[in-house]
Scaffold this active site. Structure first.
Site, mmCIF file in Angstrom:
data_model
loop_
_atom_site.group_PDB
_atom_site.id
_atom_site.type_symbol
_atom_site.label_atom_id
_atom_site.label_comp_id
_atom_site.label_asym_id
_atom_site.label_seq_id
_atom_site.Cartn_x
_atom_site.Cartn_y
_atom_site.Cartn_z
ATOM 1 N N ASP A 62 3.378 54.368 22.120
ATOM 2 C CA ASP A 62 3.081 55.704 21.588
ATOM 3 C C ASP A 62 1.687 56.187 21.964
ATOM 4 O O ASP A 62 0.859 55.433 22.477
ATOM 5 C CB ASP A 62 3.256 55.718 20.061
ATOM 6 N N ASN A 128 4.655 50.921 5.937
ATOM 7 C CA ASN A 128 5.967 51.458 5.561
ATOM 8 C C ASN A 128 7.054 50.941 6.503
ATOM 9 O O ASN A 128 8.134 51.500 6.577
ATOM 10 C CB ASN A 128 5.940 52.995 5.586
ATOM 11 N N GLU A 135 8.657 56.543 11.749
ATOM 12 C CA GLU A 135 8.446 56.475 10.312
ATOM 13 C C GLU A 135 9.797 56.377 9.592
ATOM 14 O O GLU A 135 10.847 56.633 10.196
ATOM 15 C CB GLU A 135 7.689 57.735 9.856
#
Ligand code: PGA
Length: 239
Positions: A62, A128, A135
């Site tokens: 990324d 998370n 996400e």
């Protein structure tokens, strides 16, 4: 899935390097790379090693949207500083977070991945349980996309920036679908703040609420944890 619990991140880095070395001996040509604090010791070990990466292609997960390649917070800069300026690779790829047409950039990146199937993918994990910047809620079959970062990720990453407002709110991220096409996954997590994400990833349901949980379905995964990151796992998982 193989779970290896190590003393600390240095020992973890050495394990990961061994896996890369074995992979290269068996013909691996494409290495998927990650940024963040987790892989830093691995990059130091790679630099110290006498392994030759001149025939190796790297593909990063990324890049932040809106940061120049020479911005000190960009992942281009990180990779140059931590690895590429010290170890020569055949080719290195990261998404261009400053591309005028980000949708076209995502397509281009998928093409790069398609042409260079990833042999070994190095992964960190978010608090998370994100992998890359995928996400919770990101589709398991997703391709490269512009993604919005969650507050939890922005808070985790603000340590690299002067002000929280400086943390980009978007990134171009390889999708989970592209990540898990890689032949071998090496997930590393160190520290107690990753224990919950690791427990959910390895022992919870396979759900897009826990992006890394998809790794339960992959047939070649090595998870390298320190004791703190492994602290919430059951004995059964660790057996
Ligand atoms: P970290 O980040 O290695 O800096 O903890 C991991 C991630 O967010 O994927």
């Amino acid at each position: 899935m193989e779970i290896i619990v190590v003393k600390d991140n240095l020992e973890g880095a050495k394990k990961a390097l061994e896996i890369i070395k074995e992979g290269m001996e068996q013909g691996a040509e494409v290495l998927g790379l990650a940024t963040g604090s987790t892989p830093e010791p691995l990059y130091e070990e790679i630099i110290k090693s006498d392994l030759n990466f001149e025939n190796m292609v790297s593909i990063n997960l990324d890049e932040y949207v809106g940061l120049d390649k020479d911005d000190a917070q960009s992942y281009h800069y990180y990779m140059d500083e931590k690895l590429f300026s010290h170890k020569k690779f055949k080719e290195t790829h990261l998404p261009d977070g400053k591309a005028d047409d980000l949708a076209a950039e995502c397509k281009r990146y998928d093409q790069v991945i398609e042409e260079n199937p990833i042999d070994i993918q190095i992964l960190g994990i978010g608090h998370n349980a994100h992998i890359g910047f995928n996400e919770p809620g990101a589709p398991f079959d997703g391709a490269t996309e512009v993604v919005e970062l969650t507050e939890s990720t922005i808070n985790a990453n603000k340590r690299y920036f002067d002000h929280v407002e400086d943390v980009p709110t978007e990134a171009v991220s390889m999708g989970i679908g592209s990540i898990v096409k890689g032949k071998k996954m090496v997930l590393m997590a160190f520290g107690a703040e990753k224990a919950e994400a690791i427990k959910n990833t390895l022992e919870g349901d396979v759900t897009t609420d826990v992006p890394a949980s998809i790794l339960q379905k992959h047939d070649d995964v090595v998870v390298i944890l320190d004791e703190a990151a492994a602290s919430k796992l059951s004995e059964k998982t660790l057996a």
